[in-house]
Motif scaffolding. Structure first.
Motif, short mmCIF file in Angstrom:
data_model
loop_
_atom_site.label_atom_id
_atom_site.label_comp_id
_atom_site.label_asym_id
_atom_site.label_seq_id
_atom_site.Cartn_x
_atom_site.Cartn_y
_atom_site.Cartn_z
N VAL A 131 50.46 33.77 39.54
CA VAL A 131 51.61 34.03 40.41
C VAL A 131 52.50 35.11 39.80
O VAL A 131 52.95 36.04 40.49
N GLU A 132 52.72 35.02 38.48
CA GLU A 132 53.55 36.02 37.81
C GLU A 132 52.88 37.39 37.82
O GLU A 132 53.53 38.42 38.06
N TYR A 133 51.56 37.41 37.59
CA TYR A 133 50.83 38.68 37.66
C TYR A 133 50.98 39.33 39.03
O TYR A 133 51.22 40.53 39.15
N GLN A 134 50.83 38.52 40.09
CA GLN A 134 50.86 39.05 41.45
C GLN A 134 52.23 39.59 41.83
O GLN A 134 52.36 40.37 42.78
N GLN A 135 53.26 39.17 41.10
CA GLN A 135 54.60 39.67 41.37
C GLN A 135 54.85 41.04 40.76
O GLN A 135 55.79 41.75 41.14
N ASN A 138 39.79 40.98 32.76
CA ASN A 138 39.04 42.13 32.24
C ASN A 138 37.57 41.86 32.50
O ASN A 138 36.97 40.98 31.89
N ARG A 139 36.96 42.62 33.40
CA ARG A 139 35.58 42.35 33.80
C ARG A 139 34.56 42.57 32.68
O ARG A 139 33.42 42.12 32.77
N LEU A 140 34.95 43.25 31.61
CA LEU A 140 34.06 43.39 30.46
C LEU A 140 33.95 42.08 29.68
O LEU A 140 33.07 41.92 28.84
N GLU A 141 34.84 41.14 30.00
CA GLU A 141 34.85 39.86 29.27
C GLU A 141 34.46 38.67 30.13
O GLU A 141 34.37 37.55 29.64
N GLY A 142 34.24 38.88 31.43
CA GLY A 142 33.84 37.76 32.29
C GLY A 142 33.96 38.10 33.75
O GLY A 142 34.43 39.18 34.12
N ASP A 143 33.56 37.15 34.59
CA ASP A 143 33.55 37.35 36.04
C ASP A 143 34.54 36.46 36.77
O ASP A 143 35.00 36.81 37.85
N GLN A 144 34.84 35.29 36.22
CA GLN A 144 35.66 34.33 36.94
C GLN A 144 37.12 34.39 36.49
O GLN A 144 37.41 34.64 35.32
N ILE A 145 37.99 34.20 37.45
CA ILE A 145 39.43 34.23 37.19
C ILE A 145 39.85 32.85 36.70
O ILE A 145 39.84 31.87 37.47
N SER A 146 40.20 32.73 35.43
CA SER A 146 40.43 31.42 34.82
C SER A 146 41.88 31.19 34.39
O SER A 146 42.21 30.13 33.88
N SER A 147 42.75 32.17 34.60
CA SER A 147 44.15 32.00 34.22
C SER A 147 44.80 30.91 35.06
O SER A 147 44.36 30.62 36.19
N SER A 148 45.85 30.31 34.54
CA SER A 148 46.54 29.23 35.26
C SER A 148 47.22 29.76 36.51
O SER A 148 47.47 30.97 36.64
N HIS A 149 47.52 28.86 37.42
CA HIS A 149 48.18 29.23 38.68
C HIS A 149 49.50 29.95 38.41
O HIS A 149 49.79 30.98 39.03
#
Length: 290
Positions: free
Chosen positions: A269-273, A254-265
């Motif tokens: 992977v699950e999101y991208q599926q 959520n870009r309103l909460e930050g800029d960097q993608i910090s979720s685990s690998h």
């Protein structure tokens, strides 16, 4: 395919695909294609073709699917049954080149009733990470639903509306799957990943966090729910070609909460599926296999 200029009557070379009408039988190779799924990463599109093959009962998860564009390292292309899966790289120029050659490929193959869907990742605005956005309109960085291109020294403005009925069909499919949050919203297409998207963590940043948040809130208020870098030219070219099209992207943060993608690998992977699962279910349903 819409044209005024002449094309070589002997053969058409799709240079960036390493394919040509003089060397390949396009109707035999691609004539049965009904669904084309495109995404940035070659490995992701290979994973998608393996996934859809298993879902349609046309192969196993461990099956081998050769890259049809093996003669080039620009793009990758895979096919199983009526589904074509193609990588497009990152950004408007890269997907534009791919789409020109893809649309010509479909024309030479005499394909009909085609649906093209871009599946990918994005930054969300006001959504929980992992939410899936089905694009209503692609808008530019000033929130206008248009794609601007200079052709022969003249600025051309093209519409970026996407097929409304297709978006509704995809949303209904998500409700039937009932595994993740899915919304229909506008997608902002930018020219780069950092300044163009209001990030604070690029090598160059001449604005502050307050200005960034004001801009992103204005985007949200205008109907924007996610940001990526390909949807505007994708929508414009599919519109001009008369092809039914959709954009389905998962939000990684959520870009309103930050800029960097910090979720685990594993989480990423699950999101991208998720777009793959949604589009895969849509294809199965369209083919009467649900």
């Amino acid at each position: 395919m819409r044209r005024k200029g002449k094309m070589n009557s002997l053969q058409d070379i799709l240079y960036h695909f390493a394919l040509g009408t003089g060397t390949h039988d396009f109707p035999a190779l691609f004539g049965d294609v009904k669904f084309v799924c495109v995404g940035g990463s070659p490995s992701r599109m290979k994973a998608f073709i393996a996934y859809i093959a298993e879902e349609l009962g046309l192969g196993s998860s461990g099956g081998d699917y050769p890259n049809i564009c093996a003669g080039t390292d620009r793009y990758a292309m895979y096919k199983v049954g009526p589904v074509l899966s193609v990588s497009h790289g990152m950004g408007i120029p890269s997907i534009s080149i791919m789409l020109h050659e893809l649309i010509k490929l479909l024309y030479h193959a005499k394909c009909s009733n085609i649906t093209i869907i871009r599946i990918g990742t994005s930054g969300g605005i006001g959504l929980e990470p992992g939410s899936v956005v089905i694009t209503r309109q692609s808008v530019d960085a000033t929130f206008k639903p248009q794609f601007e291109q200079v052709v022969l020294g003249k600025t051309i403005i093209r519409s970026t509306n996407l097929d409304e009925e297709l978006a509704k069909e995809l949303l209904q499919c998500s409700k039937e799957i009932n595994q993740f949050n899915t919304v229909i919203g506008n997608t902002m297409c930018t020219l780069d990943f950092y300044e163009g998207q209001g990030r604070l963590d690029g090598a160059i940043c001449l604005y502050n966090e307050e200005e960034k948040l004001q801009y992103l809130k204005e985007a949200y208020d205008s109907g924007v729910r996610n940001i990526e870098m390909e949807s505007s030219v994708f929508a414009a070219m599919c519109n001009l070609s008369g092809v039914r099209a959709a954009v389905v992207c998962v939000t990684l943060l959520n870009r309103l909460e930050g800029d960097q993608i910090s979720s685990s690998h594993d989480i990423l992977v699950e999101y991208q599926q998720r777009p793959q699962k949604l589009v895969g279910y849509f294809i199965k349903k369209s083919l009467g296999k649900v």
